[in-house]
Design a protein around this motif. Structure first.
Motif, mmCIF file in Angstrom:
data_model
loop_
_atom_site.group_PDB
_atom_site.id
_atom_site.type_symbol
_atom_site.label_atom_id
_atom_site.label_comp_id
_atom_site.label_asym_id
_atom_site.label_seq_id
_atom_site.Cartn_x
_atom_site.Cartn_y
_atom_site.Cartn_z
ATOM 1 N N CYS A 1 -7.436 -6.410 5.523
ATOM 2 C CA CYS A 1 -7.376 -4.897 5.442
ATOM 3 C C CYS A 1 -8.293 -4.179 6.170
ATOM 4 C CB CYS A 1 -7.456 -4.580 4.056
ATOM 5 S SG CYS A 1 -6.469 -5.440 3.025
ATOM 6 N N GLY A 2 -8.107 -3.432 6.751
ATOM 7 C CA GLY A 2 -8.927 -2.487 7.582
ATOM 8 C C GLY A 2 -9.879 -1.731 6.556
ATOM 9 N N PHE A 3 -10.626 -0.713 7.251
ATOM 10 C CA PHE A 3 -11.767 -0.046 6.426
ATOM 11 C C PHE A 3 -11.006 0.950 5.602
ATOM 12 C CE2 PHE A 3 -14.111 3.889 5.815
ATOM 13 C CZ PHE A 3 -15.119 3.312 5.028
ATOM 14 N N PHE A 4 -10.014 1.649 5.982
ATOM 15 C CA PHE A 4 -9.422 2.598 5.200
ATOM 16 C C PHE A 4 -8.395 2.076 4.139
ATOM 17 C CE2 PHE A 4 -10.302 4.975 9.280
ATOM 18 C CZ PHE A 4 -10.950 6.140 8.672
ATOM 19 N N LYS A 5 -7.773 0.904 4.442
ATOM 20 C CA LYS A 5 -6.902 0.251 3.567
ATOM 21 C C LYS A 5 -7.729 -0.347 2.366
ATOM 22 C CE LYS A 5 -3.220 -2.992 3.032
ATOM 23 N NZ LYS A 5 -2.230 -4.172 3.900
ATOM 24 N N LYS A 6 -8.887 -0.830 2.617
ATOM 25 C CA LYS A 6 -9.681 -1.352 1.776
ATOM 26 C C LYS A 6 -10.082 -0.236 0.837
ATOM 27 C CE LYS A 6 -11.720 -5.411 4.030
ATOM 28 N NZ LYS A 6 -12.980 -6.175 4.415
ATOM 29 N N LEU A 7 -10.623 1.098 1.377
ATOM 30 C CA LEU A 7 -11.099 2.207 0.598
ATOM 31 C C LEU A 7 -9.791 2.660 -0.370
ATOM 32 C CD1 LEU A 7 -13.241 4.335 -0.011
ATOM 33 C CD2 LEU A 7 -12.268 5.888 1.925
ATOM 34 N N ILE A 8 -8.693 2.865 -0.018
ATOM 35 C CA ILE A 8 -7.689 3.032 -0.803
ATOM 36 C C ILE A 8 -7.392 2.042 -1.863
ATOM 37 C CG2 ILE A 8 -5.075 3.656 -0.735
ATOM 38 C CD1 ILE A 8 -5.381 4.645 2.118
ATOM 39 N N TYR A 9 -7.512 0.708 -1.380
ATOM 40 C CA TYR A 9 -7.175 -0.384 -2.324
ATOM 41 C C TYR A 9 -8.018 -0.180 -3.619
ATOM 42 C CZ TYR A 9 -6.603 -5.249 -3.917
ATOM 43 O OH TYR A 9 -6.344 -6.465 -4.672
ATOM 44 N N TRP B 1 -2.553 9.745 -8.464
ATOM 45 C CA TRP B 1 -1.961 8.574 -7.398
ATOM 46 C C TRP B 1 -0.634 8.511 -7.491
ATOM 47 C CZ3 TRP B 1 -4.812 6.165 -3.628
ATOM 48 C CH2 TRP B 1 -6.186 6.310 -3.633
ATOM 49 N N ARG B 2 0.059 8.516 -8.538
ATOM 50 C CA ARG B 2 1.532 8.630 -8.540
ATOM 51 C C ARG B 2 2.180 9.768 -7.710
ATOM 52 N NH1 ARG B 2 1.052 6.862 -13.973
ATOM 53 N NH2 ARG B 2 1.241 9.041 -14.858
ATOM 54 N N PHE B 3 1.592 10.764 -7.716
ATOM 55 C CA PHE B 3 2.201 11.888 -6.952
ATOM 56 C C PHE B 3 1.683 11.470 -5.562
ATOM 57 C CE2 PHE B 3 1.017 15.860 -4.603
ATOM 58 C CZ PHE B 3 2.336 16.489 -4.806
ATOM 59 N N GLY C 1 5.149 10.764 -1.759
ATOM 60 C CA GLY C 1 4.962 11.367 -0.364
ATOM 61 C C GLY C 1 4.399 10.733 0.472
ATOM 62 N N TRP C 2 3.667 9.398 0.145
ATOM 63 C CA TRP C 2 2.960 8.623 1.198
ATOM 64 C C TRP C 2 3.337 7.106 1.057
ATOM 65 C CZ3 TRP C 2 -3.148 8.978 2.346
ATOM 66 C CH2 TRP C 2 -3.247 8.290 3.572
ATOM 67 N N PRO C 3 4.508 6.588 1.570
ATOM 68 C CA PRO C 3 4.903 5.293 1.123
ATOM 69 C C PRO C 3 3.397 4.040 1.298
ATOM 70 C CG PRO C 3 6.395 6.373 2.683
ATOM 71 C CD PRO C 3 5.259 7.186 2.556
ATOM 72 N N VAL C 4 2.840 4.429 2.248
ATOM 73 C CA VAL C 4 1.715 3.604 2.287
ATOM 74 C C VAL C 4 0.784 3.377 1.260
ATOM 75 C CG1 VAL C 4 -0.576 2.914 3.701
ATOM 76 C CG2 VAL C 4 1.437 4.066 5.105
ATOM 77 N N MET C 5 0.534 4.465 0.467
ATOM 78 C CA MET C 5 0.076 4.328 -0.917
ATOM 79 C C MET C 5 0.418 3.566 -1.896
ATOM 80 S SD MET C 5 -2.630 6.345 -0.337
ATOM 81 C CE MET C 5 -3.280 7.255 -2.059
ATOM 82 N N GLU C 6 1.964 3.540 -1.884
ATOM 83 C CA GLU C 6 2.647 2.825 -2.891
ATOM 84 C C GLU C 6 2.689 1.321 -2.526
ATOM 85 O OE1 GLU C 6 7.083 2.969 -4.766
ATOM 86 O OE2 GLU C 6 6.558 4.298 -3.094
ATOM 87 N N ASN C 7 2.721 1.129 -1.382
ATOM 88 C CA ASN C 7 2.720 -0.297 -0.790
ATOM 89 C C ASN C 7 1.344 -1.173 -1.298
ATOM 90 O OD1 ASN C 7 5.269 -0.005 0.272
ATOM 91 N ND2 ASN C 7 4.546 0.312 2.130
ATOM 92 N N ILE C 8 0.387 -0.205 -0.997
ATOM 93 C CA ILE C 8 -1.069 -0.808 -1.431
ATOM 94 C C ILE C 8 -1.224 -0.853 -2.874
ATOM 95 C CG2 ILE C 8 -3.450 -0.003 -1.338
ATOM 96 C CD1 ILE C 8 -3.065 1.002 1.280
ATOM 97 N N SER C 9 -0.577 0.167 -3.554
ATOM 98 C CA SER C 9 -0.615 0.028 -5.107
ATOM 99 C C SER C 9 0.080 -1.299 -5.630
ATOM 100 C CB SER C 9 0.024 1.190 -5.429
ATOM 101 O OG SER C 9 0.051 1.202 -7.133
ATOM 102 N N LYS C 10 1.357 -1.673 -4.828
ATOM 103 C CA LYS C 10 2.151 -2.664 -5.570
ATOM 104 C C LYS C 10 1.280 -3.968 -4.929
ATOM 105 C CE LYS C 10 6.586 -0.745 -4.908
ATOM 106 N NZ LYS C 10 7.850 -0.552 -4.414
ATOM 107 N N GLU C 11 0.590 -4.060 -3.948
ATOM 108 C CA GLU C 11 0.012 -5.235 -3.554
ATOM 109 C C GLU C 11 -1.176 -5.597 -4.283
ATOM 110 O OE1 GLU C 11 -2.289 -6.929 0.727
ATOM 111 O OE2 GLU C 11 -1.489 -4.721 0.747
#
Length: 709
Positions: free
Chosen positions: A216-224, A283-285, A289-299
Motif C-alpha cells: 500500500c502507498g502512503f495515502f492508502k495506508k492512511l485510509i486503511y 465513512w459509509r457516506f 461516492g468514492w469507490p476506492v474507499m469502499e474497496n479499502i474497507s472491504k479489504e
C-alpha cells in the motif's frame, strides 16, 4: 377437448418472459400444456423452467411456478440438469432463504442430493459465499439425528475430490463463513484435500488475505487505518454468541441486582457506541461516492476475518511436530569433487579385493564391517507445513502466531532438509528473517543446518527461482538487494561455513551466487548504461542552456559600459543565482554519470559504489531541472514586469509544472537509489566513536550469533 401440445416457440416465449422478469406474461403463458411438461429442459445445460427462474434471481416467478403445479411437485423439484444441479442447488447460489424453506418442505430429500461434482446444496451455498443460505441449510442439517461432528454426518460437507466446505470457503476468500464452519464442524479443521493440504495450509498460501503482504502507498495506508470495522466485528460476535447459545442451556438469573448491573452496562455501551456509529456513518457516506474507499474497507474486513480464522486454526495444527533431521547436518566439506571421487574409487577397489579374498577362503560369510553402500536418493518433496508455507508467502501474522504458541516449531525441518531460515532466505522474506534472527538460541542451530543438497543458509541466497522483481525499480537495484542478502546472511553464519562445498554442484556459496546471478549482472550493466547515457544527455542540454543564458541576460546590457540594465533588480539576482546553480549541478551530474559509464561494472561494485553514484547523479539532475525553471520564471517576471501577485504566482506554478511531472515519474527510482544514504550513515557510525554521535545514532555492541557463549 384435445389437449394442446407445447412447442419450441411456446417454451422460448416463456423463457424470454422469465429472462426479463415479466410476471404478467409468465402468468398468461403458464397454460395447462406447459404445466404438464415443466420438467422439459429449456437450456443447453438441461435447466427446467424452475431452474431458470431461480438462477435468474426471480423469486416471485419461481413461486408462481410452484403455485401452479401442486401435483407432481416432487419429481419436478428432484429434476437435475446436465451438471446434476437441482433447484435447491440453484437457490443455494442466492439468498432466497424463504424459497429454500418451501422447497425443503415439499421435497426434504433435496438437502442430501449431490451434483456430478459431489456437491450438496450446503456445499454450494458455502462456495458462493451466501451466508444466510448457508446458516439456514446448516441449521436444518444439524437438527437431524446424527451429531454434527460425527464423520458419517460430515460426508455431505465434502465433494468427490475430497474438498470440504472449509477448504472451498478459504479458497474463495469467504473467511467469515469459514470461521463459522470451523466453529460448527471442528473435525474439518485438520481434514486434508486431494493435495494433502489442510485449511491452515490453504490460508497460508494466500498472502493477499493478510495485511502484512499487501503493498500500500502512503495515502492508502492512511485510509486503511481510518476505516472503521466495529460494526462488522459486532455482527460476527453476535452470530457466534447465537450459535454457541443454541448448544448451551439457558440459566435464568433471579438476582435483581445482577439484572440492574447488566442494564446499566448496556446503557453505558450504547452511549459509548454513539460516536462510533456517527463515525461509521460518515465513512459509509464517503464509500457511496468514492469507490476506492469502499474497496479499502472491504479489504480491511477481509484481512481481519482471515486473521481471526488463522488464530482459530493455528492452535489445532501440530504438523510441525513431524520433522526430518538428515545425516548431513553440521558436516562441512571443503574438498573438491575430484579428491572425493579418488577416495571413493579407492574404497571401492578395497571392497572388491576383500570380496575376492572371501571367495578364495571358501565362500565364507562376508565381513559385516564392509557393507555395500547403495546410492542414496533424496526423498520427494511433499507439501510443506503451514509455518513454512506462511514463511514462503511472507504472511507475518501466521508465523508470529505459530511461534508464539509453539516456540519449538522454529526448529522444524522439512523432508528436503529446509528449516524456516532456509525458506525465509530463499523467498527473500526480510520481516520473517528478522523475527527468526531475534531468537538467538534457536539461531545457533538453524544457521548450521544443511539441506539434502548440502546447501548452507548462505547457499540459499544464490537460489533465484523463487524471486519476483515487481518491487524493484530496475535490475541494478535488484542486484544490489541480492548483494545485501549475501552480506546479511554472512553476518549470522559461522565463518568456516563459507568454505563449504555443496553436494549438487561442488561450489561454495559465493561461487554458487556468482553463477546464478550472471544473467542479472548482465541486465544490470545494460540498464545502468542506458540510464546513465540518457540522464547525461539531459544534463548536458541543461548545462548548455544555463551557459547560454549567462551571456544573454534578460533586459540586455548597457552599450557603453556592458553592465546589465536590470542589474539592481531583485529578480535579476534570483536569475543569476539560479543560473549558476543550474550550470554547476548539471555539470556535476554529468560527471557522476560519466563515472558510472567508465566503471568496470564488477559484481561487488553494485552493492554500494554504483548505486551511490546513481543517487548523486539523480539528485544533481533533479536540482538542475528545478533551478533552471526558477531562472526561467525570474526571466519572465523581469521582462514582462508583472505587478500583480496573483499573476506572479501563476507564472511560478506553470514554471514548476515540468519539475513536478519529472519528480512524480522518477520518484520510485529516486527512492530506491536513496538506500545509499543509509549506507553513508552506517559508515559514519562505524568510523566515529559513540560519544561523537547523537544518542539515536549510537550503535549497541552485540555478539555474533555463531559465537558460543
Amino acid at each position: 377437448m384435445a389437449r394442446a401440445e407445447t412447442t419450441p416457440d411456446t417454451m422460448r416465449a416463456l423463457y424470454k418472459s422469465i429472462l426479463h422478469g415479466n410476471m404478467a406474461e409468465v402468468k398468461t403463458q403458464l397454460c395447462p400444456a406447459i404445466m404438464g411438461d415443466l420438467s422439459r429442459p429449456v437450456t443447453p445445460r438441461g435447466d427446467t423452467i424452475l431452474h431458470a427462474a431461480i438462477s435468474m434471481r426471480h423469486e416471485s416467478i419461481a413461486r408462481e411456478i410452484l403455485k401452479k403445479c401442486k401435483q407432481g411437485t416432487v419429481p419436478l423439484l428432484s429434476k437435475q440438469n446436465a451438471m446434476g444441479d437441482t433447484v435447491l442447488h440453484e437457490a443455494a447460489t442466492t439468498n432466497m432463504t424463504c424459497l429454500a424453506k418451501d422447497l425443503l418442505i415439499l421435497a426434504p430429500d433435496l438437502l442430501d442430493m449431490r451434483n456430478k461434482l459431489g456437491e450438496t446444496a450446503l456445499f454450494r451455498a458455502a462456495h458462493y459465499g451466501k451466508r444466510e443460505m448457508f446458516e439456514l441449510l446448516a441449521d436444518i442439517f444439524d437438527k437431524k439425528e446424527l451429531e454434527p461432528n460425527q464423520k458419517e454426518a460430515l460426508d455431505h460437507l465434502k465433494r468427490h475430490d475430497g474438498t470440504t466446505i472449509l477448504h472451498i470457503t478459504i479458497l474463495a476468500e469467504f473467511f467469515d463463513i469459514a470461521l463459522d464452519i470451523a466453529h460448527r464442524y471442528k473435525v474439518l479443521v485438520n481434514d486434508k484435500d486431494r493435495r494433502g493440504m489442510i485449511g491452515l495450509q490453504l490460508l497460508s498460501s494466500n498472502p493477499l488475505a493478510f495485511k502484512s503482504s499487501s503493498n500500500c502507498g502512503f495515502f492508502k495506508k492512511l485510509i486503511y487505518h481510518c476505516v472503521p470495522t466495529q460494526d462488522t466485528e459486532k455482527k460476527e460476535s453476535c452470530r457466534r454468541d447465537t450459535h454457541e447459545s443454541d448448544h448451551q442451556p439457558k440459566q435464568p438469573s433471579s438476582n435483581d441486582f445482577l439484572i440492574c448491573v447488566q442494564c446499566l452496562s448496556m446503557v453505558v455501551r450504547k452511549l459509548i457506541s454513539v460516536p462510533r456509529k456517527i463515525y461509521a456513518s460518515i465513512w459509509r457516506f464517503l464509500c457511496l461516492g468514492w469507490p476506492v474507499m469502499e474497496n479499502i474497507s472491504k479489504e480491511k474486513i477481509k484481512h481481519k476475518s482471515a486473521l481471526k480464522l488463522a488464530h482459530l486454526l493455528i492452535p489445532k495444527d501440530l504438523s510441525w511436530e513431524q520433522s526430518e533431521y538428515i545425516e548431513v547436518e553440521d558436516r562441512i566439506s571443503i574438498r573438491k569433487a575430484a579428491a572425493r571421487a579418488e577416495e571413493e574409487e579407492a574404497a571401492k577397489k578395497l571392497k572388491e579385493k576383500k570380496r575376492q579374498l572371501d571367495r578364495i577362503d571358501g565362500g565364507g560369510t562376508p565381513d559385516r564391517s564392509w557393507p555395500e553402500e547403495l546410492p542414496r536418493t533424496p526423498p520427494e518433496e511433499g507439501q510443506p507445513i503451514s509455518l513454512l508455507l506462511a514463511t514462503s508467502t511472507g504472511i507475518v501474522e501466521i508465523v508470529e502466531e505459530i511461534l508464539k504458541l509453539y516456540p519449538q516449531a522454529v526448529e522444524h525441518v522439512s523432508d528436503m532438509g529446509h528449516n524456516i531460515l532456509h525458506v525465509a532466505i530463499q523467498y527473500r522474506q526480510l520481516k520473517i528473517f528478522r523475527i527468526v534472527k531475534s531468537k538467538e538460541i534457536a539461531m545457533f542451530r538453524l544457521v548450521r543446518q544443511l539441506d539434502q543438497r548440502g546447501y548452507t543458509v548462505l547457499h540459499h541466497v544464490g537460489v533465484t527461482k523463487f524471486q519476483t522483481r515487481g518491487t524493484h525499480s530496475g535490475p541494478a537495484f535488484h542486484l544490489q538487494e541480492e548483494l545485501r542478502w549475501l552480506k546479511r546472511v554472512k553476518r549470522i553464519m559461522p565463518p568456516h561455513y563459507e568454505m563449504h562445498l555443496s553436494k549438487e554442484h561442488d561450489e561454495t556459496a559465493q561461487e554458487f551466487f556468482d553463477r546464478t546471478h550472471k544473467k542479472l549482472l548482465k541486465e544490470a550493466k545494460q540498464w545502468l548504461k542506458r540510464t546513465s547515457e540518457s540522464c547525461s544527455t539531459v544534463a548536458v542540454l541543461i548545462a548548455t542552456v544555463a551557459f547560454a543564458a549567462a551571456y544573454t541576460v534578460p533586459g540586455g546590457s548597457d552599450q557603453s559600459t556592458g553592465v546589465p540594465v536590470l542589474l539592481y533588480d531583485y529578480f535579476f539576482l534570483i536569475f543569476t543565482v539560479m543560473d549558476v546553480l543550474s550550470l554547476a549541478s548539471s555539470l556535476t551530474s554529468v560527471v557522476m554519470f560519466l563515472s558510472i559509464l567508465t566503471s568496470p561494472f564488477e559484481l561487488e561494485s553494485f552493492r554500494h559504489s554504483l548505486p551511490r553514484k546513481l543517487t548523486l547523479g539523480f539528485t544533481f539532475l533533479f536540482f538542475s531541472v528545478a533551478v533552471t525553471m526558477l531562472a526561467f520564471a525570474a526571466t519572465i517576471v523581469l521582462i514582462v514586469h508583472l505587478k500583480r501577485r496573483l499573476t506572479r504566482t501563476l507564472i511560478y506554478t506553470a514554471a514548476f509544472l515540468p519539475v513536478s511531472i519529472f519528480a512524480i515519474l522518477q520518484f520510485p527510482l529516486y527512492v530506491a537509489s536513496l538506500s545509499a544514504v543509509n549506507f553513508t550513515r552506517k559508515l559514519i557510525r562505524k568510523v566515529l566513536p559513540n560519544f561523537c554521535l547523537p544518542r539515536r545514532f549510537r550503535k549497541n555492541p552485540t555478539l555474533p550469533i555463531y559465537k558460543s557463549q
